[in-house]
Design an enzyme around this catalytic site. Structure first.
Site, short mmCIF file in Angstrom:
data_model
loop_
_atom_site.label_atom_id
_atom_site.label_comp_id
_atom_site.label_asym_id
_atom_site.label_seq_id
_atom_site.Cartn_x
_atom_site.Cartn_y
_atom_site.Cartn_z
N ASN A 76 0.92 -1.24 -0.02
CA ASN A 76 -0.12 0.07 -0.14
C ASN A 76 0.87 1.30 0.10
O ASN A 76 1.61 1.59 0.94
CB ASN A 76 -0.88 -0.02 1.04
CG ASN A 76 -1.66 1.35 1.36
OD1 ASN A 76 -1.84 2.01 0.38
ND2 ASN A 76 -2.33 1.56 2.67
N TRP A 77 0.90 1.93 -1.17
CA TRP A 77 2.15 2.87 -1.02
C TRP A 77 1.21 4.31 -0.71
O TRP A 77 2.02 5.18 -0.35
CB TRP A 77 2.26 3.48 -2.73
CG TRP A 77 3.16 2.24 -3.35
CD1 TRP A 77 3.79 1.33 -2.89
CD2 TRP A 77 3.80 2.42 -4.61
NE1 TRP A 77 4.45 0.58 -3.51
CE2 TRP A 77 4.59 1.42 -4.72
CE3 TRP A 77 3.68 3.37 -5.66
CZ2 TRP A 77 5.38 1.09 -5.88
CZ3 TRP A 77 4.25 3.08 -6.71
CH2 TRP A 77 5.23 1.84 -7.18
N LYS A 78 -0.16 4.38 -0.30
CA LYS A 78 -0.76 5.43 0.48
C LYS A 78 -0.60 6.68 -0.55
O LYS A 78 -0.54 6.34 -1.86
CB LYS A 78 -0.07 5.61 1.72
CG LYS A 78 0.01 4.47 2.70
CD LYS A 78 0.00 4.78 4.13
CE LYS A 78 0.40 3.51 4.75
NZ LYS A 78 0.28 3.50 6.34
N HIS A 98 -9.47 0.85 5.48
CA HIS A 98 -8.14 1.05 6.09
C HIS A 98 -8.20 1.98 7.23
O HIS A 98 -9.01 2.87 7.11
CB HIS A 98 -7.20 1.72 5.02
CG HIS A 98 -5.87 1.80 5.48
ND1 HIS A 98 -5.35 2.56 6.23
CD2 HIS A 98 -4.62 0.91 5.00
CE1 HIS A 98 -4.07 2.54 6.37
NE2 HIS A 98 -3.61 1.16 5.87
N GLU A 152 -6.56 4.63 8.25
CA GLU A 152 -6.39 5.91 7.83
C GLU A 152 -7.90 6.51 7.23
O GLU A 152 -8.28 7.73 7.76
CB GLU A 152 -5.35 6.11 6.84
CG GLU A 152 -3.98 5.88 7.47
CD GLU A 152 -2.75 5.45 6.47
OE1 GLU A 152 -2.90 5.65 5.55
OE2 GLU A 152 -1.64 5.16 7.20
N GLU A 189 -4.63 -5.35 10.83
CA GLU A 189 -3.79 -4.18 10.97
C GLU A 189 -4.12 -3.62 12.20
O GLU A 189 -5.05 -2.64 12.43
CB GLU A 189 -3.99 -3.05 9.83
CG GLU A 189 -3.76 -3.78 8.37
CD GLU A 189 -3.39 -2.55 7.39
OE1 GLU A 189 -2.11 -2.78 6.89
OE2 GLU A 189 -4.05 -1.84 7.28
N GLY A 237 2.70 2.52 10.38
CA GLY A 237 3.32 3.45 10.22
C GLY A 237 4.18 3.97 11.64
O GLY A 237 4.73 5.01 11.49
N SER A 242 3.73 -2.02 10.17
CA SER A 242 5.18 -2.25 10.30
C SER A 242 5.96 -3.45 9.97
O SER A 242 6.94 -3.85 10.50
CB SER A 242 5.63 -1.52 11.71
OG SER A 242 5.08 -0.21 12.03
N GLY A 266 3.25 -1.05 4.25
CA GLY A 266 3.08 0.20 3.91
C GLY A 266 4.39 0.74 3.59
O GLY A 266 4.87 0.59 2.44
N GLY A 267 4.96 1.36 4.69
CA GLY A 267 6.37 2.21 4.44
C GLY A 267 7.43 1.23 3.83
O GLY A 267 7.91 1.68 2.87
C1 PEP Z 1 -0.51 0.04 6.12
O1 PEP Z 1 -0.76 1.33 5.64
O2 PEP Z 1 -1.49 -0.77 5.67
C2 PEP Z 1 0.51 -0.31 6.70
C3 PEP Z 1 0.49 -1.58 7.13
O3 PEP Z 1 1.51 0.72 6.72
P1 PEP Z 1 3.12 0.27 7.36
O4 PEP Z 1 3.54 -1.07 7.12
O5 PEP Z 1 3.71 1.35 7.21
O6 PEP Z 1 2.87 0.20 8.96
#
Ligand code: PEP
Length: 249
Positions: free
Chosen positions: A9-11, A94, A96, A166, A172, A211, A232-233
């Site tokens: 997920n590049w957001k 999600h 966010e 999640e 994040g 993460s 994500g990151g």
């Molecule tokens: C996400 O946004 O779904 C996520 C898991 O982000 P991160 O890996 O950066 O925690």
């Protein structure tokens, strides 16, 4: 036997350059034979990504979609439009979007139904906040989020949903759930689905997100109820994402 899925997920990140770098790196990468890979770039990069990922195992995902097919919804994008760009997956729920855009369970459900009717695989994100975990409410919260959606689906639709656990406090933040914490919740989600149908529960693809990175992925993915990751990151770094994919064999 469930096929693992690693989803990036590049957001609101990325660039045409990053899309092309992923296309090059995955064109001849050695990956586990039975692995699904998906990247969820921001909308403007979908077309470039479709071209860059052609001939690679990477499939396309969308970070959201509107419940409607078309109409007066300024700024929104529908499932049928996404399908025209070869999008196969859609994130719904999600944290966010639940937190920043106030999307509640009903709206999450409408978006998920739109993804299904457009022929996409919805990736339903669920998870508890730190406050909820500290209050001992993790399973209540997560199973309520899952249950709200499942109660509104036909049996056949339930088989087409991927669920991503999640924990909000792990997204994040660099603070990953321990493999045991993740396994406990994910086993509970699978057991919940078994209440509908044992075969459905056995086939359900469950992702961990929060993460996940190249160092902790293998240990998380070794858990019996973790079938893949929503990253994500670490999905913004080609080498890290590739390493996570390679540890999902
Ligand atoms: C996400 O946004 O779904 C996520 C898991 O982000 P991160 O890996 O950066 O925690």
């Amino acid at each position: 036997m469930r096929t693992p899925l690693i989803a990036g997920n590049w957001k609101m990140n990325g660039s045409t350059e990053l899309v092309e770098a992923f296309g090059r790196a995955f064109a001849d990468a050695a990956l586990p034979a039975a692995l699904k890979v998906a990247i969820f770039p921001p909308f403007p990069y979908l077309d470039a990504a479709r071209r860059a990922f052609d001939g690679t195992p990477i499939r396309l995902g969308a970070q959201t979609l509107n419940p409607l097919h078309s109409g007066a919804r300024t700024g929104e994008v529908s499932g049928s439009m996404l399908r025209e760009f070869g999008v196969e997956y859609a994130l719904v729920g999600h944290s966010e979007r639940r937190q920043l855009y106030r999307e509640g369970d009903r709206e999450v459900c409408d978006r998920l139904l739109a993804a299904l009717s457009a022929g996409m695989t919805p990736v339903l994100c669920v998870g508890e906040t730190l406050e909820e975990r500290d209050a001992g409410r993790t399973l209540d919260v997560v199973l309520r989020q899952v249950g709200f959606i499942m109660a509104r689906l036909e049996p056949e639709q339930r088989t087409r949903v991927v669920i991503a656990y999640e924990p909000v406090w792990a997204i994040g933040t660099g603070r990953t759930a321990t493999p045991e914490q993740a396994q406990e919740v994910m086993a509970a989600i699978r057991a919940y689905q078994a209440g509908y149908d044992r075969e459905l529960a056995e086939g359900l693809c469950l992702l961990y997100g929060g993460s996940m990175n190249a160092n902790n992925a293998a240990e998380l993915l070794a858990q019996p109820d973790i079938d893949g990751g929503l990253v994500g990151g670490a999905s913004l770094k080609v080498d890290d994402f590739l390493a996570i994919c390679q540890s999902a064999g």
